[in-house]
Design a protein around this motif. Structure first.
Motif, PDB file in Angstrom:
ATOM      1  N   HIS A 101       0.823  -1.207   0.000  1.00  0.00           N
ATOM      2  CA  HIS A 101       0.000   0.000   0.000  1.00  0.00           C
ATOM      3  C   HIS A 101       0.856   1.254   0.000  1.00  0.00           C
ATOM      4  CE1 HIS A 101      -4.045  -1.709   1.610  1.00  0.00           C
ATOM      5  NE2 HIS A 101      -3.762  -2.084   0.384  1.00  0.00           N
ATOM      6  N   ARG A 126      -2.548   6.149 -10.561  1.00  0.00           N
ATOM      7  CA  ARG A 126      -2.784   5.099  -9.586  1.00  0.00           C
ATOM      8  C   ARG A 126      -2.821   5.641  -8.175  1.00  0.00           C
ATOM      9  NH1 ARG A 126       0.063   1.319  -8.650  1.00  0.00           N
ATOM     10  NH2 ARG A 126       1.904   2.597  -8.837  1.00  0.00           N
ATOM     11  N   THR A 136     -11.773   6.542   4.024  1.00  0.00           N
ATOM     12  CA  THR A 136     -11.570   5.672   2.877  1.00  0.00           C
ATOM     13  C   THR A 136     -10.315   6.035   2.097  1.00  0.00           C
ATOM     14  OG1 THR A 136     -12.987   7.097   1.589  1.00  0.00           O
ATOM     15  CG2 THR A 136     -14.017   5.195   2.614  1.00  0.00           C
ATOM     16  N   SER A 151     -13.463   0.905   5.762  1.00  0.00           N
ATOM     17  CA  SER A 151     -12.582   1.651   4.874  1.00  0.00           C
ATOM     18  C   SER A 151     -12.418   0.913   3.547  1.00  0.00           C
ATOM     19  CB  SER A 151     -11.237   1.840   5.574  1.00  0.00           C
ATOM     20  OG  SER A 151     -10.267   2.256   4.678  1.00  0.00           O
ATOM     21  N   CYS A 158     -13.585   2.084  -0.082  1.00  0.00           N
ATOM     22  CA  CYS A 158     -12.534   2.297  -1.072  1.00  0.00           C
ATOM     23  C   CYS A 158     -12.822   1.499  -2.331  1.00  0.00           C
ATOM     24  CB  CYS A 158     -11.223   1.855  -0.431  1.00  0.00           C
ATOM     25  SG  CYS A 158      -9.822   1.925  -1.471  1.00  0.00           S
ATOM     26  N   ARG A 204     -14.056   2.455  -6.544  1.00  0.00           N
ATOM     27  CA  ARG A 204     -13.058   1.985  -7.515  1.00  0.00           C
ATOM     28  C   ARG A 204     -13.673   1.013  -8.501  1.00  0.00           C
ATOM     29  NH1 ARG A 204      -7.235   2.243  -6.317  1.00  0.00           N
ATOM     30  NH2 ARG A 204      -6.988   0.247  -7.365  1.00  0.00           N
ATOM     31  N   ASN A 208      -7.031  -6.597  -8.342  1.00  0.00           N
ATOM     32  CA  ASN A 208      -6.972  -5.829  -7.102  1.00  0.00           C
ATOM     33  C   ASN A 208      -8.349  -5.768  -6.444  1.00  0.00           C
ATOM     34  OD1 ASN A 208      -6.320  -4.118  -5.056  1.00  0.00           O
ATOM     35  ND2 ASN A 208      -5.462  -2.519  -6.326  1.00  0.00           N
ATOM     36  N   PHE A 218      -9.295  -9.171  -5.094  1.00  0.00           N
ATOM     37  CA  PHE A 218      -8.543  -9.449  -3.877  1.00  0.00           C
ATOM     38  C   PHE A 218      -9.202  -8.794  -2.670  1.00  0.00           C
ATOM     39  CE2 PHE A 218      -5.485  -7.844  -0.771  1.00  0.00           C
ATOM     40  CZ  PHE A 218      -4.944  -9.028  -0.317  1.00  0.00           C
ATOM     41  N   HIS A 219      -9.482  -7.513  -2.782  1.00  0.00           N
ATOM     42  CA  HIS A 219     -10.034  -6.806  -1.623  1.00  0.00           C
ATOM     43  C   HIS A 219     -11.441  -7.286  -1.268  1.00  0.00           C
ATOM     44  CE1 HIS A 219      -6.648  -4.108  -2.462  1.00  0.00           C
ATOM     45  NE2 HIS A 219      -6.723  -3.821  -1.175  1.00  0.00           N
ATOM     46  N   SER A 274      -3.273  -8.796  -9.574  1.00  0.00           N
ATOM     47  CA  SER A 274      -2.957  -7.439  -9.147  1.00  0.00           C
ATOM     48  C   SER A 274      -1.457  -7.162  -9.157  1.00  0.00           C
ATOM     49  CB  SER A 274      -3.529  -7.246  -7.754  1.00  0.00           C
ATOM     50  OG  SER A 274      -3.105  -6.046  -7.203  1.00  0.00           O
TER      51      SER A 274
END
Ligand code: HEM
Lengths: 332, 555
Positions: free
Chosen positions: A279, B14, B44, B114, B118, B122, B202, B205-206, B497
């Motif tokens: 991150h 990014r 966030t 968060s 986020c 996205r 990505n 994954f989240h 990702s």
């Protein structure tokens, strides 16, 4: 060959590879010393305007000088020989157990294999990332770690406990070792990044670069990129080891997938810290220096888990291989 | 400042897209709506995610230092006994149960909020971007970090056609020529992009991390886990009262326990006799008969370490074993006051074990009801060292010379008042050691098959046989499969990702004054730390009909 003979062979191979690692380390030191003699003007001329966007660029102009190249080639060749002996040591260690098994039963064996992974990763990535600058660090590190391993952690070969006899162990442990090797190399790059960054910020503007090791390191951007790539290689493998195969194995062996045992706690901490590293690299204001620091914190938690937990929490962790299956029951 | 500012924003894309908008450092105004929006944006932001991740790592540490209720309650009790002053403070802080404490939960809940805050925006951005065209070709390709150029005799159209073909083959998406006059369709260039899957990875994954958390939460809310000691030959039915230790989530209903039962027919293990590993046990296995419900057909199986028994959604694990000497206590008149295998819990790897015998209904010499307690150790291969520092011990964990050595007590066992009590400990509050004629405490030392008389006509104790017991863990964790699936998906997403490298490539072909064609190729790697030289060189080789060395230009 008998199991005992294999054990002796393994020990001899460890000694032999340590000697060769030492010679490789010397060769890389010589490479650096030879390089120093190139004159200042030559260097400043050659560095001016060099593109720095690709890894395909020599880290330092006189790196292509013949004596430097020769010393480097000798060093790498010696490292390959050492890695072969190192591999022999690991294999023989597995054949020394009765019944034969994967050589990952105790800390001595983990360290023996982990250092081999560091060397192999370095050799595999050597060409791709032009890792010449990392050679003294890797050979020195592997040498010192192997010495500590033999002097402080050596244990004779014993068979595995029942709970360790599972195909998941093989997968889990090899993944953990590979990830550890990758994070270790990544940590070296991050450390070099920090050292070089500090050195650059302290150097008076316009001062000659000098021929020292730091001047020879690639640019900060390249160090950062190589560090990122090795961490990005290690992170999914660590995820696989710590959060997927570890719990599966624990489920079968201990009846619970995740028990917040100290070893598991620290594996989780390591995972979270490396997630933070990834991150940080994507957050403005945390790029570069802060990210490198986080990577080193991650490495510290990883090693602490390996060394500290086994020593300080030995009896409190199911992962300390000292305890047999001992029932302890209290009731209401 | 480079002239082409759009490229700059691309490079920063990014970082800036990760936070929906750069969070202002101060609340803009005190209007509640504004404030709420500002707080949400803070929460966030990537920076907050980073801080929460650190907090999570830090918050996990105490649980590895302070003994935890859920991991080892014996050690917690011991620790609390050793630190009477700190205990209330620690208890208040939830330090004996860090991972379900309020503050630990608060951190990960915030992180999840968060995360959702986020990921959702996205995902929307990504969805829109999926159908977007690759951006136009920048005016000055030589300003890009990676670029090549060369001249050729081929016509511009021909070169661009080749480029399109090649890029399509490499699975690039090409910008469609449009009629829009401002578009570069007419200016002789190709604009291409690939690697859209990185962002998808990505997001997956989240999102999967959230699924994992849901799975884990299901397990701790609806699941249970218990352990039970069963002597070989005995059985165990899955009911709450049968468990020695039991913990369950708040929504667990004891009526949901699957009605199975398990009988331990036999238990076997091998001790290594020779060499360095002498005394190490291996190949623990139990032969069991089980029924998934009282009227189901009995089935037979082997239960071993790493091979649990699954009955419906419940798993039974073999996790420990030990000895259960068969002890008989007889009254003076020869009637049996107590008899049976008595579990002695191992204290260390030599299987020196500790246990108690409680005889609530013995009869004294005068015919009065009398309670007797015996407490002591069991040694599988007994030895005794005389002199200072000596004492009893066991030479080997297998039962070669089994001996029990216990002290005898008389009085009140404390079993009658109904207060909960461990069957593995003696409550000595109202017990007095039995003494012999000289006033010394009576020790009952018994080798297998021996009998010893108790003083004062209290009868006798004998050691008639030796059984083993196994310790079983029984658990049901709903959501465990979901968590595992989530993790696997998360890993796949992570691979996308980290390894999919989104990149843009542009090719421009222009006629030069001498009638040849100047071809410029440039690229932009949008992943962390990409390197496009290989890709550019490949393209240049394809586009130049005669092999020639591409020139690298520096700005
Ligand atoms: C449980 C908590 C979280 C974990 C374990 C986690 C893990 C990760 C990992 C491993 C990556 C690296 C993938 C990559 O570099 O592409 C990543 C990237 C990213 N994460 Fe998270 N994350 C978490 C929470 C969050 C939150 C709360 C946010 C939003 C503020 C967030 C936003 C992002 C973004 C924007 C990236 C992409 C960075 C890039 O493009 O390199 N993450 N995350």
């Amino acid at each position: 060959m008998t199991h005992e003979q294999f054990e002796v062979l393994s020990n001899q191979a460890v000694a032999a590879c340590a000697v060769v690692y030492f010679l490789a380390f010397l060769a890389h030191m010589a490479q650096w010393a030879v390089g120093r003699r190139v004159s200042v003007e030559e260097r400043t001329l050659a560095t001016a305007g060099g593109p720095e966007t690709t890894e395909q660029v020599a880290a330092y102009p006189d790196d292509d000088a013949e004596p430097v190249m020769r010393a480097r080639r000798i060093g790498v060749a010696l490292t390959v020989v050492a890695a072969a002996a190192h591999l022999l040591a690991v294999v023989a260690r597995g054949l020394a157990a009765d019944p034969e098994r994967v050589p990952w039963g105790n800390m001595y064996e983990f360290t023996l294999t982990g250092t081999l992974v560091v060397t192999v990763l370095y050799l595999v990535l050597y060409r791709r990332y032009r890792l010449g600058w990392l050679s003294p660090v890797v050979t020195g590190f592997v040498l010192v770690t192997l010495m500590i391993d033999v002097l402080a952690l050596y244990e004779p070969v014993v068979p595995l406990q029942d709970s360790l006899q599972s195909p998941w162990l093989v997968i889990h442990v090899i993944a953990a070792i590979i990830a550890t090797g990758a994070f270790t190399i990544g940590g070296m790059c991050s450390l070099l990044y920090l050292v070089k960054e500090r050195w650059e910020s302290r150097r008076p503007a316009g001062a000659p670069l000098g021929g020292g090791y730091l001047a020879r390191l690639p640019s900060l951007a390249v160090l950062d990129r190589v560090a990122y790539r090795t961490h990005a290689f290690g992170f999914p493998i660590w995820t696989f080891a710590a959060l997927i195969t570890g719990p599966i194995w624990a489920h079968y062996a201990w009846g619970r997938a995740w028990g917040w045992d100290p070893k598991e706690v620290w594996a989780f901490i390591t995972w979270v810290v490396y997630a933070a590293y990834l991150h940080a690299r994507a957050t403005s204001g945390w790029k570069g220096r802060s990210a490198a620091l986080i990577a080193l914190v991650g490495l510290a938690t990883l090693w602490f888990n390996f060394i500290g937990i086994n020593f300080f929490f030995g009896s409190g962790s199911q992962h300390s291989y000292a305890l047999e299956l001992v029932a302890s029951v209290t009731t209401v | 400042m480079p002239p082409d500012t759009r490229l700059d924003t691309d490079l920063d894309h990014r970082a800036s897209s990760s936070a929906p908008a750069p969070p202002p450092s101060e609340p803009p105004s005190l209007a509640p709506r504004e404030l709420a929006r500002w707080a949400w944006r803070q929460l966030t932001s990537m920076r907050t995610a980073l801080l929460l991740l650190f907090l999570l790592a830090l918050a996990a540490v105490p649980g590895s230092v302070v003994p935890q209720e859920g991991v080892d309650s014996t050690r917690v009790a011991q620790w609390q006994a050793d630190h009477p002053r700190l205990t209330p403070v620690y208890e208040w802080l939830g330090l004996f149960s860090v991972y379900d404490s309020v503050w630990f939960s608060a951190i990960y809940m915030l992180l999840m909020v968060s995360l959702v805050g986020c990921i959702v925006p996205r995902t929307r951005v990504y969805w829109r971007g999926l159908r977007a065209q690759p951006p136009r070709t920048p005016r000055r390709l030589d300003r890009l970090p990676a670029h090549r150029s060369f001249t050729t005799d081929a016509a511009p159209e021909e070169v661009l056609g080749l480029a399109r073909e090649r890029l399509r083959a490499r699975r690039y998406r090409l910008r469609r020529p449009t009629d829009d006059a401002s578009d570069e369709a007419g200016d002789g260039s190709v604009s291409a992009e690939r690697g859209y899957l990185r962002e998808a990875g990505n997001l997956v994954f989240h999102l999967a991390i959230i699924v994992v958390l849901v799975g884990v939460a299901m397990g701790s809310l609806w699941g249970f886990r218990g352990s039970v000691v069963v002597v070989t030959g005995d059985g165990f039915a899955n009911t709450l009262t049968r468990y020695d230790e039991f913990s369950a989530g708040p929504f667990f209903d004891p009526d949901d326990l699957e009605p199975f039962d398990v009988t331990i027919d036999d238990f076997d293990l091998t001790f290594i006799e020779e060499g360095r590993q002498r005394g190490m046990a291996s190949q623990f296995r139990a032969d069991v008969t089980y029924r998934s419900s009282p009227d189901a057909e009995p089935e037979q199986r082997e239960l071993a370490v790493n091979h649990p028994l699954s009955v419906d959604d419940t798993d039974v694990f073999l996790i420990g074993h030990g000895y259960a000497p068969q002890i008989t206590v007889r009254n003076d008149d020869g009637s049996v006051a107590y008899s049976g295998p008595t579990v002695f819990l191992p204290e260390d790897t030599t299987f020196r074990s500790f246990g108690v015998v409680r005889v609530p209904d013995a009869t004294g010499a005068d015919g009065e009801r009398q309670q007797i307690g015996l407490e002591g150790e069991f040694y599988p291969t007994y030895f005794f060292i005389r002199g200072e520092g000596g004492g009893p011990g066991t030479a080997f964990p297998d039962a070669r010379n089994p001996v029990v050595s216990m002290l005898a007590y008389g009085g009140d066992l404390g079993m009658d008042d109904g207060s909960p009590q461990s069957v593995y400990l003696l409550d000595k509050d109202a017990l007095e050691p039995l003494t012999d004629d000289e006033g010394k405490p009576v020790r009952v030392d018994l080798a297998l098959g021996q009998t010893v008389d108790l003083p004062d006509g209290l009868g006798s104790v004998s050691f008639d046989g030796l059984s083993r017991f196994v310790k079983l863990d029984v658990a049901e964790r709903p959501g465990q499969g979901l968590a595992l699936a989530g993790l696997v998906v998360a890993l796949l997403g992570l691979l996308g990702s980290l390894y999919v490298r989104p990149r843009r490539l542009w090719v421009r072909a222009e006629r030069t004054d001498d009638g040849r064609t100047l071809v410029s190729v440039a690229g932009l790697d949008r992943s962390s730390g990409g390197d496009l030289s290989g890709e550019l060189d490949d393209l240049v080789t394809r586009l130049s009909p005669t092999p020639q060395t591409p020139q690298e230009q520096t700005p």
